[in-house]
Design an enzyme around this catalytic site. Structure first.
Site, PDB file in Angstrom:
ATOM      1  N   THR A 217       0.855  -1.197   0.000  1.00  0.00           N
ATOM      2  CA  THR A 217       0.000   0.000   0.000  1.00  0.00           C
ATOM      3  C   THR A 217       0.890   1.246   0.000  1.00  0.00           C
ATOM      4  O   THR A 217       1.960   1.230   0.599  1.00  0.00           O
ATOM      5  CB  THR A 217      -0.867  -0.005   1.275  1.00  0.00           C
ATOM      6  N   GLY A 270      -5.770  -4.126   7.409  1.00  0.00           N
ATOM      7  CA  GLY A 270      -6.833  -3.123   7.378  1.00  0.00           C
ATOM      8  C   GLY A 270      -7.894  -3.298   8.447  1.00  0.00           C
ATOM      9  O   GLY A 270      -8.359  -2.315   9.038  1.00  0.00           O
TER      10      GLY A 270
HETATM   11  N1  ASP Z   1      -4.208  -1.552   4.811  1.00  0.00           N
HETATM   12  C1  ASP Z   1      -4.423  -2.131   3.500  1.00  0.00           C
HETATM   13  C2  ASP Z   1      -5.780  -2.781   3.494  1.00  0.00           C
HETATM   14  O1  ASP Z   1      -6.086  -3.482   4.437  1.00  0.00           O
HETATM   15  C3  ASP Z   1      -3.384  -3.106   3.092  1.00  0.00           C
HETATM   16  C4  ASP Z   1      -1.947  -2.733   3.366  1.00  0.00           C
HETATM   17  O2  ASP Z   1      -1.654  -1.649   3.844  1.00  0.00           O
HETATM   18  O3  ASP Z   1      -1.064  -3.564   3.119  1.00  0.00           O
HETATM   19  O4  ASP Z   1      -6.506  -2.648   2.548  1.00  0.00           O
END
Ligand code: ASP
Length: 347
Positions: A217, A270
């Site tokens: 991300t 997340g």
């Molecule tokens: N936080 C993101 C999600 O859960 C994924 C990530 O940051 O790796 O969509």
């Protein structure tokens, strides 16, 4: 209680309050002209990779940082810096946003993004978009041109057409490594099903998250010469996410948040980040404790979230930067107008 003990107690309270205030005051030096931090995901990032691969990540982070530095040091806005830094990372297949986004359970790409300006508390977010090349640009457009904050799926894509944000075929987002990651995840899921996954202890599920396939991300936070504080985050979400899953990123106050004090962008698991209302927790802790950015960031990562769950970047209104994680690594970089500059992956 005797008078002596009461006095000692009072003295202890005064010392504690005094420390907290002086810590907070220490950070409240003169505002830096500008400051910027970015991330490209946190998780269990193996150090056991060829040097050329590690170097490629360092080069990408360095390049992304340079884009933001050029904008801010030439008097540009934090909004432009955040959008352009994220556009670069979205277009880069090494990161889980835009091109290179992870695959869903159904073998598709569903992208989430959010953009927020702290001083005005304006925000725009999109979720579940399948054909928008740069979701962060659409999120900013939602903030600037619509009366709403959040658009989902086909509605968000219709809005992209209305405001002239580029759309692409799903194939555009394909990368072989993310495809292979989905196959591994499906395989593991099948094994878990066989073992009745609901009986897997919570710590083991954290290990499943931190398998190295899911990070990437991207996010950026910045404060500019006018004191504008901005946060942005863009993601493909998590490998093998189920139909319609919405992560923390587009939920204002969770993975992305900006107030008049601080801008925050999170990365990691997340569902955990969301349940802690992470971005807002940091801002509220700073305001009401009151606490410094470092105290608030440490509180979130150490006291609220569990080891292995998340990474965070933030910048406060003075230009103080915080980048930290409770995973073993986070792709990250920061820079400010006083010449402090850092690009890092591990501790
Ligand atoms: N936080 C993101 C999600 O859960 C994924 C990530 O940051 O790796 O969509």
């Amino acid at each position: 209680m005797g008078l002596g003990r009461k006095l000692i107690g009072l003295l202890a309270v005064l010392v504690v309050v005094g420390c907290t205030q002086s810590d907070a005051q220490q950070e409240q030096q003169q505002k830096k002209d500008w400051a910027l931090a970015l991330h490209g995901g946190a998780g269990a990032i193996s150090e056991d990779r060829p040097d050329s691969v590690k170097q490629a990540y360092f080069d990408d982070l360095d390049e992304a940082l340079t884009i933001g530095e050029d904008i801010l040091s030439n008097g540009g806005s934090a909004e432009d810096a955040v959008e352009k830094v994220i556009n670069y990372l979205e277009d880069n297949p090494r990161f889980n946003a835009g091109k290179g986004a992870v695959f869903t359970h159904d073998g598709e790409h569903e992208l989430d993004a959010a953009f927020m300006v702290g001083n005005t508390r304006e925000a725009g977010t999109v979720t579940g978009v399948k054909t928008v090349k740069n979701p962060i640009t659409l999120a900013r457009k939602v903030m600037e041109t619509s009366e709403h904050v959040m658009f989902a799926t086909e509605g968000a894509e219709r809005y992209a057409d209305k405001v002239g944000v580029e759309r692409v075929d799903q194939d555009y987002f394909y990368t072989e490594s993310r495809y292979n990651a989905l196959q591994r995840a499906l395989e593991r899921e099948k094994e878990e099903d066989d073992k009745q996954s609901s009986l897997i202890p919570e710590e083991d599920k954290t290990a499943l998250y931190a398998d190295g396939d899911k990070f990437g991300t991207v996010g950026c936070v910045a404060v500019d010469k006018d004191g504008q504080i901005v946060a942005g985050t863009s993601t493909g979400g998590m490998t093998n996410k189920k139909f319609g899953r919405v992560g923390d990123v587009p939920i204002i106050g969770s993975g992305t948040y900006a107030s008049d004090l601080v801008a925050v962008s999170m990365t990691g698991w997340g569902e955990k980040i969301m349940r802690a209302v992470s971005g807002h927790t940091v801002s509220a802790y700073m305001k009401y404790k009151p606490a410094t950015l470092k105290e608030a960031g440490d509180y979130l990562l150490q006291d609220v979230l569990n080891p292995g769950e998340a990474g965070m970047i933030a910048v406060d209104k003075y230009g103080n930067i915080y980048m930290n994680m409770n995973t073993n690594g986070m792709f990250r970089g920061s820079s400010d107008s006083e010449g402090n500059r850092e690009v890092a992956i591990w501790d």
